[in-house]
Design a protein around this motif. Structure first.
Motif, PDB file in Angstrom:
ATOM      1  N   GLN A   1      -0.217  23.297  14.222  1.00 22.27           N
ATOM      2  CA  GLN A   1       0.400  22.088  13.691  1.00 22.27           C
ATOM      3  C   GLN A   1      -0.701  21.274  13.014  1.00 22.27           C
ATOM      4  O   GLN A   1      -1.840  21.265  13.470  1.00 22.27           O
ATOM      5  N   GLN A   2      -0.334  20.560  11.947  1.00 20.67           N
ATOM      6  CA  GLN A   2      -1.350  19.849  11.178  1.00 20.67           C
ATOM      7  C   GLN A   2      -0.809  18.520  10.668  1.00 20.67           C
ATOM      8  O   GLN A   2       0.332  18.434  10.231  1.00 20.67           O
ATOM      9  N   PHE A   3      -1.650  17.481  10.724  1.00 23.38           N
ATOM     10  CA  PHE A   3      -1.358  16.184  10.125  1.00 23.38           C
ATOM     11  C   PHE A   3      -2.343  15.963   8.996  1.00 23.38           C
ATOM     12  O   PHE A   3      -3.544  16.149   9.159  1.00 23.38           O
ATOM     13  N   SER A   4      -1.825  15.582   7.810  1.00 21.23           N
ATOM     14  CA  SER A   4      -2.704  15.324   6.676  1.00 21.23           C
ATOM     15  C   SER A   4      -2.369  13.979   6.056  1.00 21.23           C
ATOM     16  O   SER A   4      -1.230  13.525   6.083  1.00 21.23           O
ATOM     17  N   LEU A   5      -3.391  13.346   5.515  1.00 20.63           N
ATOM     18  CA  LEU A   5      -3.262  12.062   4.842  1.00 20.63           C
ATOM     19  C   LEU A   5      -3.877  12.199   3.463  1.00 20.63           C
ATOM     20  O   LEU A   5      -5.043  12.610   3.346  1.00 20.63           O
ATOM     21  N   PHE A   6      -3.116  11.906   2.417  1.00 11.24           N
ATOM     22  CA  PHE A   6      -3.545  12.099   1.028  1.00 11.24           C
ATOM     23  C   PHE A   6      -4.020  13.536   0.798  1.00 11.24           C
ATOM     24  O   PHE A   6      -5.044  13.789   0.178  1.00 11.24           O
TER      25      PHE A   6
ATOM     26  N   MET B   1       0.853  -1.190   0.000  1.00  9.23           N
ATOM     27  CA  MET B   1       0.000   0.000   0.000  1.00  9.23           C
ATOM     28  C   MET B   1       0.884   1.233   0.000  1.00  9.23           C
ATOM     29  O   MET B   1       1.994   1.202   0.523  1.00  9.23           O
ATOM     30  N   LEU B   2       0.386   2.312  -0.514  1.00  9.57           N
ATOM     31  CA  LEU B   2       1.102   3.569  -0.559  1.00  9.57           C
ATOM     32  C   LEU B   2       0.324   4.594   0.258  1.00  9.57           C
ATOM     33  O   LEU B   2      -0.875   4.790   0.047  1.00  9.57           O
ATOM     34  N   PHE B   3       1.008   5.219   1.209  1.00  3.20           N
ATOM     35  CA  PHE B   3       0.406   6.275   2.014  1.00  3.20           C
ATOM     36  C   PHE B   3       1.183   7.559   1.777  1.00  3.20           C
ATOM     37  O   PHE B   3       2.403   7.573   1.861  1.00  3.20           O
ATOM     38  N   ILE B   4       0.465   8.634   1.503  1.00  4.06           N
ATOM     39  CA  ILE B   4       1.071   9.953   1.370  1.00  4.06           C
ATOM     40  C   ILE B   4       0.569  10.767   2.552  1.00  4.06           C
ATOM     41  O   ILE B   4      -0.627  10.994   2.697  1.00  4.06           O
ATOM     42  N   PHE B   5       1.504  11.186   3.426  1.00  2.00           N
ATOM     43  CA  PHE B   5       1.097  11.946   4.600  1.00  2.00           C
ATOM     44  C   PHE B   5       2.014  13.141   4.782  1.00  2.00           C
ATOM     45  O   PHE B   5       3.107  13.208   4.222  1.00  2.00           O
ATOM     46  N   GLY B   6       1.538  14.092   5.549  1.00  2.00           N
ATOM     47  CA  GLY B   6       2.305  15.296   5.825  1.00  2.00           C
ATOM     48  C   GLY B   6       2.121  15.735   7.256  1.00  2.00           C
ATOM     49  O   GLY B   6       1.093  15.486   7.881  1.00  2.00           O
ATOM     50  N   LEU B   7       3.143  16.377   7.780  1.00  2.00           N
ATOM     51  CA  LEU B   7       3.134  16.894   9.149  1.00  2.00           C
ATOM     52  C   LEU B   7       3.869  18.217   9.114  1.00  2.00           C
ATOM     53  O   LEU B   7       5.018  18.272   8.665  1.00  2.00           O
ATOM     54  N   GLY B   8       3.214  19.276   9.545  1.00  2.00           N
ATOM     55  CA  GLY B   8       3.893  20.561   9.473  1.00  2.00           C
ATOM     56  C   GLY B   8       3.136  21.672  10.162  1.00  2.00           C
ATOM     57  O   GLY B   8       2.063  21.481  10.725  1.00  2.00           O
ATOM     58  N   THR B   9       3.725  22.856  10.110  1.00  2.00           N
ATOM     59  CA  THR B   9       3.161  24.054  10.709  1.00  2.00           C
ATOM     60  C   THR B   9       2.489  24.880   9.619  1.00  2.00           C
ATOM     61  O   THR B   9       3.087  25.142   8.578  1.00  2.00           O
ATOM     62  N   LYS B  10       1.262  25.280   9.865  1.00  2.00           N
ATOM     63  CA  LYS B  10       0.518  26.107   8.919  1.00  2.00           C
ATOM     64  C   LYS B  10       0.275  27.473   9.562  1.00  2.00           C
ATOM     65  O   LYS B  10       0.018  27.573  10.761  1.00  2.00           O
TER      66      LYS B  10
END
Length: 96
Positions: free
Chosen positions: A67-72, A30-39
């Motif tokens: 702070q934010q966590f995003s998936l796809f 499976m492929l997961f694209i995620f992000g973690l960062g400051t907005k």
């Protein structure tokens, strides 16, 4: 000419007719694209302040930071929300 090409590919460790890719090899992956960062979001002008770092008196910019966590590319969770005022000259930030 074809025999020479096949011998060169075989000596290099490559298959004779190009790679054969089986889709069954990728069945359990499976492929997961995620992000973690400051907005940061601009909230408009803030108060007129004297900066403790650079000493200039200007109208500071008001921002909201979290702070934010995003998936796809879809934001799922936000935390550490802060309202700040930032000096436009040196970038010093003060909590509001």
């Amino acid at each position: 000419m074809t025999g020479a090409r096949e011998r060169r590919r075989a000596s290099a460790g490559l298959p004779a007719r190009g790679p054969i890719v089986s889709l069954a090899a990728y069945r359990d992956r499976m492929l997961f694209i995620f992000g973690l960062g400051t907005k940061q979001r601009d909230e408009g002008p803030g108060q007129t302040r004297t900066c403790p770092r650079c000493g200039n008196t200007t109208v500071w910019a008001r921002i909201r930071q979290h702070q934010q966590f995003s998936l796809f590319f879809i934001p799922l969770a936000r935390w550490q929300r802060r309202d700040l005022e930032v000096c436009p000259i040196c970038g010093e930030a003060v909590s509001v």
